[in-house]
Structure formats: C-alpha cells, structure tokens
Scaffold this motif. Structure first.
Motif, PDB file in Angstrom:
ATOM      1  N   PHE A 578       0.764  -1.248   0.037  1.00  0.00           N
ATOM      2  CA  PHE A 578       0.155   0.063  -0.051  1.00  0.00           C
ATOM      3  C   PHE A 578       0.801   1.399   0.088  1.00  0.00           C
ATOM      4  CE2 PHE A 578      -3.172  -2.878   1.624  1.00  0.00           C
ATOM      5  CZ  PHE A 578      -4.123  -2.830   1.018  1.00  0.00           C
ATOM      6  N   LYS A 579       2.100   1.113   0.397  1.00  0.00           N
ATOM      7  CA  LYS A 579       2.937   2.473   0.553  1.00  0.00           C
ATOM      8  C   LYS A 579       3.941   2.583  -0.383  1.00  0.00           C
ATOM      9  CE  LYS A 579       1.716   3.713   5.460  1.00  0.00           C
ATOM     10  NZ  LYS A 579       2.341   4.003   6.859  1.00  0.00           N
ATOM     11  N   ASP A 580       4.942   1.388  -0.614  1.00  0.00           N
ATOM     12  CA  ASP A 580       6.087   1.316  -1.313  1.00  0.00           C
ATOM     13  C   ASP A 580       5.996   0.111  -2.265  1.00  0.00           C
ATOM     14  OD1 ASP A 580       8.275   1.799  -2.668  1.00  0.00           O
ATOM     15  OD2 ASP A 580       9.630   1.881  -0.802  1.00  0.00           O
ATOM     16  N   GLU A 581       5.379   0.077  -3.502  1.00  0.00           N
ATOM     17  CA  GLU A 581       5.373  -0.841  -4.384  1.00  0.00           C
ATOM     18  C   GLU A 581       6.461  -1.349  -5.103  1.00  0.00           C
ATOM     19  OE1 GLU A 581       2.414   0.373  -7.303  1.00  0.00           O
ATOM     20  OE2 GLU A 581       0.732   0.094  -5.855  1.00  0.00           O
ATOM     21  N   ASP A 582       7.710  -0.155  -5.306  1.00  0.00           N
ATOM     22  CA  ASP A 582       8.670  -0.595  -5.589  1.00  0.00           C
ATOM     23  C   ASP A 582       9.612  -1.454  -4.646  1.00  0.00           C
ATOM     24  OD1 ASP A 582       8.267   0.878  -7.950  1.00  0.00           O
ATOM     25  OD2 ASP A 582       9.078   2.621  -7.113  1.00  0.00           O
ATOM     26  N   TYR A 583       9.660  -1.003  -3.741  1.00  0.00           N
ATOM     27  CA  TYR A 583      10.334  -1.884  -2.624  1.00  0.00           C
ATOM     28  C   TYR A 583       9.887  -3.275  -2.524  1.00  0.00           C
ATOM     29  CZ  TYR A 583      12.789  -2.969   1.775  1.00  0.00           C
ATOM     30  OH  TYR A 583      13.593  -3.880   2.800  1.00  0.00           O
ATOM     31  N   LEU A 584       8.729  -3.544  -2.627  1.00  0.00           N
ATOM     32  CA  LEU A 584       7.979  -4.654  -2.717  1.00  0.00           C
ATOM     33  C   LEU A 584       8.290  -5.660  -3.713  1.00  0.00           C
ATOM     34  CD1 LEU A 584       5.782  -6.574  -1.278  1.00  0.00           C
ATOM     35  CD2 LEU A 584       4.241  -5.704  -2.461  1.00  0.00           C
ATOM     36  N   LYS A 585       8.322  -4.923  -4.970  1.00  0.00           N
ATOM     37  CA  LYS A 585       8.879  -5.660  -6.137  1.00  0.00           C
ATOM     38  C   LYS A 585      10.450  -6.248  -6.002  1.00  0.00           C
ATOM     39  CE  LYS A 585       6.076  -3.362  -9.561  1.00  0.00           C
ATOM     40  NZ  LYS A 585       6.025  -2.307 -10.638  1.00  0.00           N
ATOM     41  N   ASP A 586      11.079  -5.329  -5.431  1.00  0.00           N
ATOM     42  CA  ASP A 586      12.587  -5.687  -5.205  1.00  0.00           C
ATOM     43  C   ASP A 586      12.669  -7.084  -4.344  1.00  0.00           C
ATOM     44  OD1 ASP A 586      13.500  -3.813  -6.717  1.00  0.00           O
ATOM     45  OD2 ASP A 586      13.618  -2.396  -5.217  1.00  0.00           O
ATOM     46  N   ILE A 587      11.745  -6.877  -3.333  1.00  0.00           N
ATOM     47  CA  ILE A 587      12.001  -8.101  -2.221  1.00  0.00           C
ATOM     48  C   ILE A 587      11.274  -9.444  -2.971  1.00  0.00           C
ATOM     49  CG2 ILE A 587      10.548  -8.898  -0.182  1.00  0.00           C
ATOM     50  CD1 ILE A 587      10.666  -6.078   0.932  1.00  0.00           C
ATOM     51  N   VAL A 588      10.105  -9.296  -3.673  1.00  0.00           N
ATOM     52  CA  VAL A 588       9.692 -10.289  -4.166  1.00  0.00           C
ATOM     53  C   VAL A 588      10.622 -11.196  -5.421  1.00  0.00           C
ATOM     54  CG1 VAL A 588       7.741 -11.239  -5.875  1.00  0.00           C
ATOM     55  CG2 VAL A 588       7.292  -9.645  -4.002  1.00  0.00           C
ATOM     56  N   GLU A 589      11.307 -10.132  -6.013  1.00  0.00           N
ATOM     57  CA  GLU A 589      12.535 -10.521  -7.189  1.00  0.00           C
ATOM     58  C   GLU A 589      13.617 -11.332  -6.145  1.00  0.00           C
ATOM     59  OE1 GLU A 589      13.571  -7.308  -9.091  1.00  0.00           O
ATOM     60  OE2 GLU A 589      11.915  -7.385 -10.593  1.00  0.00           O
ATOM     61  N   LYS A 590      13.815 -10.696  -5.130  1.00  0.00           N
ATOM     62  CA  LYS A 590      14.984 -11.322  -4.200  1.00  0.00           C
ATOM     63  C   LYS A 590      14.647 -12.767  -3.907  1.00  0.00           C
ATOM     64  CE  LYS A 590      17.325  -7.281  -2.565  1.00  0.00           C
ATOM     65  NZ  LYS A 590      17.488  -6.584  -1.248  1.00  0.00           N
ATOM     66  N   LEU A 591      13.303 -12.886  -3.304  1.00  0.00           N
ATOM     67  CA  LEU A 591      12.919 -14.219  -2.831  1.00  0.00           C
ATOM     68  C   LEU A 591      12.727 -15.177  -4.030  1.00  0.00           C
ATOM     69  CD1 LEU A 591       9.977 -12.940  -0.485  1.00  0.00           C
ATOM     70  CD2 LEU A 591      12.088 -13.946   0.014  1.00  0.00           C
ATOM     71  N   GLU A 592      12.399 -14.705  -5.178  1.00  0.00           N
ATOM     72  CA  GLU A 592      12.268 -15.668  -6.530  1.00  0.00           C
ATOM     73  C   GLU A 592      13.508 -16.159  -6.693  1.00  0.00           C
ATOM     74  OE1 GLU A 592      10.467 -13.592  -9.482  1.00  0.00           O
ATOM     75  OE2 GLU A 592       8.363 -13.860  -8.685  1.00  0.00           O
TER      76      GLU A 592
END
Length: 604
Positions: A578-592
């Motif tokens: 809800f607040k920082d979508e870019d940071y969420l994308k980075d975390i998801v990519e790292k987890l992948e």
C-alpha cells in the motif's frame, strides 16, 4: 422661512417681473452651503428698490451704448468720481457749518418727537391692557360667583347627606343599645343575642343524664371478669396434642384436664384405628385367598396337570413373593401405619378447637359491638363539647375583632374631629375669611394653601419667593392632564393585557393539544421523536459493539503478530504493497532468485 422663499420675497420688493410665477422651494438648492447663505443674508438685507434702474435710465444707457461713446469702467470710473467729490467738497465747504447746525437741531427735534410718540404708544398700550384686564376680571368674577354658588350647593348637599348618615347612624346605635339593654332594665335579664349569653344548665343536665345512663349500660354489658374470659381463649390454649410428649400439668387446671381428655381420645382413636386396619387387612387377605383358590381350581379343571418340576418352581417363586409381601406388611405395620394414625388422631381435636374458637369470636364480636356503641356515644358527647368550645372561640375572636375595629373607629373619629376643629379655626381667621382686595399671591399664614401647593408640586419642589394662585391652578391642570394620560395608559395596558391573555390561552390550548394528542392521557414526549431516539440508541449500541469487537480483533491480531514471524512478514508485505510498491517488487524478486537457487541446489 426657507432660503428660497426669502430670496423670492426680496425679488418682490425689488419688483422683479414675473415674480409671482416663481416658487421659493425651487431655489433652496442654491443656498445649501454656509457661503451661499451668508450671500443670501447680505443680498436680502442690503438690496432694495433704490438699487434698481428705472426705464428712463435704461433707455439713456442704451442710447449711450448705441452712440459709440466710450464708457468708463472700474479704475477710470473711480478716478472721475474722486475728482467730482473734491470739486463738490470745495464748493460746499462754505455751507457745512450751517448745515451741521441745522442737522443737530433736526436730530434733537426728532428725538423729542420719538420720545413723545413712545410715551403715547405706551399710554395707549397701558389703557388697552387695563381695559382688557377689566373685561377679563369681570368674566372671572362672574365665573367665580358661579363656581361659588355651585360649590355652596355641593357643600350643602354633602352637608345634608352627612347629617342624614349621622342621624341614621345614631338611630342604629340607639336601636342596638336598646336591643341590648331593654330587657336588663325591665329586670328580665339581657336578651340572648350571643352564644355566651345563653344558659347552659339544660345542656349540662342532659349531658350528665346521658353519661349516667352510659355508665349503667357499660356496667350491665361489661360485667366483672369478661376481659379475663375473652383473653383466656388464646392460641396457646387451643393447640393439637402430641401424644409422644409427656403431659405435665396441674390436676386442678381446667385447661390441663381438657388436654388430658383430648390425649385419651387420641389414644382410643389410635387403638381403634389399629384394630380396624388389622381386621380390614385380614378380611381382604381371606377374600383374596378365596379368589385365588377359585381361579386356580377353575384353571385345574380346564387344563391338564403339568409336570412336577414346573409346580415346584412355581411354589418356590410364590413362597419368595409371600416372604417379600410379609416383609412389606411388617414395615407398614411398624413404621408407616402408626405415623399416619397419629396424624389422623392429632386432627381429631380440630372440630373441638374450631367450636371453641367460634364461641370466642362470637363473644369478642358481641364485646366489640357493645364497645362501638359506647365509643360512638362518647364521641358524640366529645364532638358536642368540641363544637360548643369552637363556637365560643369563634365568637370570642369576632368580639375581639369588633372591639379592635371600634377602637380604630374611635381614634379615627377623634383625629377627624381634631382636624375639623383645626380647619374651622383656620377658616375663622380674618385674613382667610375676609379679603378686601383679592391677592394673587398665597398668604404666608395660609397653611392649607401651602400644603396643597406642596402636594401639587410633589417631589419636584422649586424654591420660590412667592407662591401664586395661578401657579396652583397651572399645577392642578397639569395634574389633571397627568391623570388623563395615566388613565389612557391604563386602558391601553388593559387592552394589551387582554390580548396577551387571549394569546396565552391559545398557546395553552395548542400546548394541551400537543401534550394530550386528542386523548385523556398526557404524553410527555413525542412518539415519533421517541421512536427515532430509540432507533438512535440501538444504532449507538450496535456501533459500540462493533467498536468493541474491532478492538478485540486488533488485540488478538497484535498478540498473533508478536508471536508469529510469518504473520509479521505478511503485515510488512501488505504495508509495502500500500505504501512502497517498488520496494515490494525488489523483495519479491529477491525471494524468487533465492527460491530458484535453492531448487537448483536441490536438483544438483
């Protein structure tokens, strides 16, 4: 006068043409400022008909203009005029002395003439004033004579009325005194007018006779020992007798004898009931045995005999049932039956107790009825005494009030007689009763007029050297005007009050309609408003419940977040979503990437 009208009047003095067609109000706007008003004052005060050129002068001026000769203006005209004045002064210097003397004589004669004219006018004015005053005084004298006659007639009527009232009052007092004293003078005693004058011998004799009859009646009805007889039949003397408890009492006491007799009756009843029950039981057992034997004989006749083993088993079962029945019978005979018989025996004395209580109730009813009759008679006597006492007290209070009123009347009559005597003495004084010449000023010794003047002045008293009758008349007229104005205000206020009361009645009717709503029961609240308030209260309760549930849910989720790391991670992810979508994308990519690396490692 308006500025425009003053200007038009000045034009009329100057004889301006067509001045009658002008309206003064049309020129008011020209003189609104202070400078314009000052110019208007100068114009109206200095300009007159001498400053206006005649027709001949206008014709000569027109001819001069047509001839073409030069015309002197301003500075040149002033120089020519100064030269003309110098020439005239030289020619007339010879005659100035004689002219001055003649002018002085003329002015002196003019002053003498003016003084004589002034004296003549003054004397004429004084004569006219005197004639007017004589006419006015004649009219006032006639009016005064009329007023005096009217006043004398009014005073004579009032005097006759007062004399008639006094005669009627004296006649009434004579009748009253004769009414109170006529019988006493004849030796018959005063006529009983008041209650206190009545003789109470007959009344007291009757009351004594009634009390003696009442005492004899009470002695006959309430003999000695009736109270003890009534009080002896209390609840303790009439109770159910318990046979199990030993009876310890005196043989000479009648109550103890009655209790012993009741105990014997209960014992006899118990024995008889026990024997009756035993006999009934034997009778029923014999009858049942006979019935059983008959049924068995009938069955034996109809059927064949069975085996011996079957009969022995049946006999043994019947013996066991008989033993059980005997045990039950012994238990009933020893435990249940005695208690029931004792209870029935205790209830045996209930009719006796009921009869004794009924007798006692009848006695008490008779005793209370006689007491009521005696009490009613005593209350009647007391009421008559209290009524007589109250009548005496009321009459005493009335006598005191009448005595107080008579004393006040005597004091008022004394004061009025003293004041009347003072007034008569005052009116008999020569400076008031006889006036050779009527005076306009109020005499200093006329205290009545001075007091009347002070009353008319009221609080607004002024320091005056002399007080006049005209001033008193003016004050009386002012007082009359004030009275009329106050009466008018009172009438207006009464009308306003009536309107206000009618309006208040209509408002009260509307209020009653709104409170009762066409019925007889008052409604302190509006039904629609109460329904809305009830709905609002339910909504508030529901909202409070939802808030409490939400708070409980939040507390539970916080506890879960404190203990569960996976939930904490989910919360962080939601926050990043809800607040920082870019940071969420980075975390998801790292987890992948990490998951892919782990899968590759597992495959290798």
């Amino acid at each position: 006068m308006n500025c425009g009208n003053q200007f038009v009047e000045t034009l009329k003095k100057v004889r301006y043409p067509k001045v009658d067609e002008l309206n003064g109000e049309d020129f008011d706007w020209l003189f609104e400022t202070v400078e314009d008003k000052s110019f208007l004052e100068w114009f109206c005060g200095n300009v007159n008909e001498h400053h206006v050129l005649t027709e001949k002068e206008l014709q000569a001026f027109d001819a001069l203009l047509k001839s073409g000769k030069p015309i002197l203006e301003e500075a040149a005209l002033d120089e020519v005029l100064t030269t003309c004045k110098t020439l005239d002064s030289k020619s007339s210097s010879m005659e100035e002395g004689e002219v001055q003397k003649l002018e002085e004589e003329f002015q002196a004669l003019q002053k003498i003439k003016n003084l004589k004219i002034h004296r003549r006018n003054k004397l004429q004015m004084i004569a006219s004033i005197n004639s007017h005053m004589s006419l006015k005084l004649n009219d006032k004298a006639e009016e005064a004579v009329k007023i005096l006659k009217e006043g004398q007639g009014i005073f004579t009527a009032i005097n006759t009325k007062i004399n008639n009232e006094l005669h009627s009052l004296t006649d009434g007092i004579k009748k009253l005194t004769f009414f109170f004293t006529s019988d006493s003078e004849q030796g018959l005693g005063p006529h009983p007018v008041f209650l206190s004058q009545l003789a109470l011998d007959k009344y007291l004799c009757q009351e004594e006779q009634s009390t003696a009859a009442l005492t004899s009646y009470t002695k006959k009805q309430f003999f000695q020992g009736i109270a003890e007889l009534i009080e002896s039949s209390n609840e303790e003397n009439f109770q159910l007798v318990d046979i199990s408890k030993p009876l310890v009492c005196d043989e000479n006491n009648e109550v103890c004898k009655e209790r012993v007799e009741m105990a014997r009756l209960q014992m006899a009843y118990i024995c008889a009931q026990h024997e009756l029950i035993q006999l009934k039981a034997k009778d029923r057992s014999i009858n049942s045995a006979l019935q059983w034997a008959e049924t068995n004989l009938q069955s034996l006749k109809n059927k064949n005999f069975g085996k011996e083993e079957h009969l022995e088993a049946r006999i043994s079962s019947l013996n066991s049932e008989i033993s059980k029945i005997k045990n039950q019978l012994t238990q009933i005979n020893n435990e249940i039956l005695p208690s029931l018989v004792k209870e029935n025996a205790q209830l045996l004395n209930m009719p006796v107790v009921k009869g004794d209580f009924d007798l006692q109730i009848a006695r008490q009813d008779y005793y209370t009825s006689r007491q009521d009759t005696v009490c009613n008679q005593l209350l009647k006597q007391k009421a008559s005494f209290e009524l007589l006492q109250l009548a005496y007290e009321i009459e005493l209070r009335k006598h005191r009030d009448i005595h107080r009123q008579l004393e006040n009347i005597i004091q008022d009559l004394k004061q009025s007689s003293n004041s009347l005597q003072q007034r008569l003495e005052m009116m008999s004084e020569p400076f008031i009763s006889q006036h050779a010449v009527p005076k306009n000023t109020v005499d200093s010794r006329d205290n009545a007029s001075h007091r009347l003047y002070q009353l008319l002045e009221g609080e607004n008293q002024k320091q005056q050297l002399f007080r006049t009758h005209e001033g008193m008349e003016q004050l009386s007229q002012k007082l009359k005007q004030d009275i009329t104005s106050v009466q008018h205000q009172l009438s207006v206020s009464c009308q306003e009050q009536s309107l206000f009361l009618s309006k208040m009645d209509s408002d009260l009717d509307t209020l009653c309609d709104s409170l009762y709503c066409g019925g007889n029961q008052i409604l302190l609240s509006n039904q629609e408003l109460t329904e809305q308030l009830y709905q609002l209260e339910t909504n508030l309760n529901r909202l409070n419940q939802l808030i409490m549930d939400l708070l409980a849910d939040v507390k539970a989720k916080r506890k879960i977040l404190e203990t569960n790391t996976l939930c904490q991670m989910e919360r962080k992810l939601y926050v990043y979503f809800f607040k920082d979508e870019d940071y969420l994308k980075d975390i998801v990519e790292k987890l992948e990437h990490q998951s892919r690396a782990q899968t590759i490692d597992l495959e290798n």
